[in-house]
Motif scaffolding. Sequence first.
Motif, PDB file in Angstrom:
ATOM      1  N   SER A 237     -32.778  41.215 122.353  1.00 14.68           N
ATOM      2  CA  SER A 237     -32.062  41.121 121.094  1.00 14.68           C
ATOM      3  C   SER A 237     -32.510  39.690 120.496  1.00 14.68           C
ATOM      4  O   SER A 237     -32.827  38.574 121.224  1.00 14.68           O
ATOM      5  CB  SER A 237     -30.313  40.906 121.342  1.00 14.68           C
ATOM      6  OG  SER A 237     -30.107  42.151 122.036  1.00 14.68           O
ATOM      7  N   ARG A 238     -32.297  39.519 119.039  1.00 20.19           N
ATOM      8  CA  ARG A 238     -32.556  38.341 118.421  1.00 20.19           C
ATOM      9  C   ARG A 238     -31.730  37.957 117.354  1.00 20.19           C
ATOM     10  O   ARG A 238     -31.595  38.931 116.590  1.00 20.19           O
ATOM     11  CB  ARG A 238     -34.112  38.624 117.839  1.00 20.19           C
ATOM     12  CG  ARG A 238     -34.756  37.363 117.319  1.00 20.19           C
ATOM     13  CD  ARG A 238     -36.142  37.820 116.599  1.00 20.19           C
ATOM     14  NE  ARG A 238     -36.137  38.860 115.667  1.00 20.19           N
ATOM     15  CZ  ARG A 238     -35.657  38.481 114.424  1.00 20.19           C
ATOM     16  NH1 ARG A 238     -35.314  37.203 113.936  1.00 20.19           N
ATOM     17  NH2 ARG A 238     -35.696  39.625 113.559  1.00 20.19           N
ATOM     18  N   ILE A 239     -31.510  36.834 117.328  1.00 16.22           N
ATOM     19  CA  ILE A 239     -30.812  36.263 116.153  1.00 16.22           C
ATOM     20  C   ILE A 239     -31.645  34.971 115.640  1.00 16.22           C
ATOM     21  O   ILE A 239     -31.917  34.204 116.217  1.00 16.22           O
ATOM     22  CB  ILE A 239     -29.430  35.644 116.478  1.00 16.22           C
ATOM     23  CG1 ILE A 239     -28.501  36.871 117.117  1.00 16.22           C
ATOM     24  CG2 ILE A 239     -28.712  34.965 115.493  1.00 16.22           C
ATOM     25  CD1 ILE A 239     -27.168  36.318 117.721  1.00 16.22           C
TER      26      ILE A 239
ATOM     27  N   THR B  79     -29.965  35.220 102.333  1.00  9.12           N
ATOM     28  CA  THR B  79     -29.559  35.564 103.692  1.00  9.12           C
ATOM     29  C   THR B  79     -29.259  34.071 104.543  1.00  9.12           C
ATOM     30  O   THR B  79     -30.086  33.463 104.515  1.00  9.12           O
ATOM     31  CB  THR B  79     -30.425  36.595 104.402  1.00  9.12           C
ATOM     32  OG1 THR B  79     -31.599  35.742 104.729  1.00  9.12           O
ATOM     33  CG2 THR B  79     -30.738  37.713 103.767  1.00  9.12           C
ATOM     34  N   PHE B  80     -28.343  34.296 105.500  1.00  8.33           N
ATOM     35  CA  PHE B  80     -28.032  33.237 106.486  1.00  8.33           C
ATOM     36  C   PHE B  80     -28.184  33.406 107.905  1.00  8.33           C
ATOM     37  O   PHE B  80     -28.197  32.750 108.729  1.00  8.33           O
ATOM     38  CB  PHE B  80     -26.724  32.586 106.057  1.00  8.33           C
ATOM     39  CG  PHE B  80     -25.442  33.613 106.468  1.00  8.33           C
ATOM     40  CD1 PHE B  80     -24.714  33.361 107.748  1.00  8.33           C
ATOM     41  CD2 PHE B  80     -25.039  34.472 105.997  1.00  8.33           C
ATOM     42  CE1 PHE B  80     -23.938  34.198 108.130  1.00  8.33           C
ATOM     43  CE2 PHE B  80     -23.863  35.328 106.054  1.00  8.33           C
ATOM     44  CZ  PHE B  80     -23.286  35.080 107.473  1.00  8.33           C
ATOM     45  N   ILE B  81     -28.224  34.921 108.077  1.00  5.16           N
ATOM     46  CA  ILE B  81     -28.410  35.426 109.698  1.00  5.16           C
ATOM     47  C   ILE B  81     -29.082  36.550 109.536  1.00  5.16           C
ATOM     48  O   ILE B  81     -28.788  37.309 108.738  1.00  5.16           O
ATOM     49  CB  ILE B  81     -26.953  35.305 110.320  1.00  5.16           C
ATOM     50  CG1 ILE B  81     -27.074  35.542 111.863  1.00  5.16           C
ATOM     51  CG2 ILE B  81     -25.924  36.464 109.671  1.00  5.16           C
ATOM     52  CD1 ILE B  81     -26.114  35.395 112.607  1.00  5.16           C
ATOM     53  N   SER B  82     -29.828  36.954 110.480  1.00  2.00           N
ATOM     54  CA  SER B  82     -30.255  38.461 110.760  1.00  2.00           C
ATOM     55  C   SER B  82     -30.069  38.704 112.483  1.00  2.00           C
ATOM     56  O   SER B  82     -30.438  37.667 113.125  1.00  2.00           O
ATOM     57  CB  SER B  82     -32.015  38.442 110.381  1.00  2.00           C
ATOM     58  OG  SER B  82     -32.687  37.612 110.988  1.00  2.00           O
ATOM     59  N   ILE B  83     -30.024  39.717 112.590  1.00  2.00           N
ATOM     60  CA  ILE B  83     -29.674  40.166 113.951  1.00  2.00           C
ATOM     61  C   ILE B  83     -30.373  41.381 114.416  1.00  2.00           C
ATOM     62  O   ILE B  83     -30.151  42.316 113.449  1.00  2.00           O
ATOM     63  CB  ILE B  83     -28.043  40.424 114.186  1.00  2.00           C
ATOM     64  CG1 ILE B  83     -27.311  39.171 113.872  1.00  2.00           C
ATOM     65  CG2 ILE B  83     -27.760  40.557 115.876  1.00  2.00           C
ATOM     66  CD1 ILE B  83     -25.787  39.290 113.615  1.00  2.00           C
TER      67      ILE B  83
END
Length: 171
Positions: free
Chosen positions: A76-78, A87-91
Amino acid sequence: MKKLPFLLFFVLFSCFPERDIKHPDQDRQEEVATDAIGKEYPGLDPYKIYCGPGWGIKFCRFLLKYDNTTWANAGSRIKFSNFYDDTFISISNLDSIAPYAEEGWRTGETTYGEIKWNIEIKIDQEDVLSFGYDYYGSSEEIEYSIIYRCEVIDGVLNFSFKGQTFIFNPS
């Protein structure tokens, strides 16, 4: 005899300690909104979170510190960004718990096809970011809400929601 009332008045009131009458707000320090680097904005509400796309990016304490950082955990990656492309976060690869997050989440209302959600930043501190996620699906009513919390402790990212915590290391 005429001086007696004046003398009594003078003696009575001179025995009381002097009172400094202040307005109730005088003792309180004036709260001022400050951005992530400490610049003050007296005209803004100091209790509102201004972190967001546009001029608000300078108020994003967490995102300023962790801008363009990537964190990994068992596939998994954040990744955090200070609102590049809004955008401020991608998961990625965190099962189905973060729908549509691989493309990056934005604050405010987002519609992807027929699906709609709304994200609002709740806490923005140097090492803590918390945001609310309201999922509408294809209706106008909220189907469910989740509070996500990102906290960096001792150099690792603790990503929490619904009573679960996932630990991510810098990559």
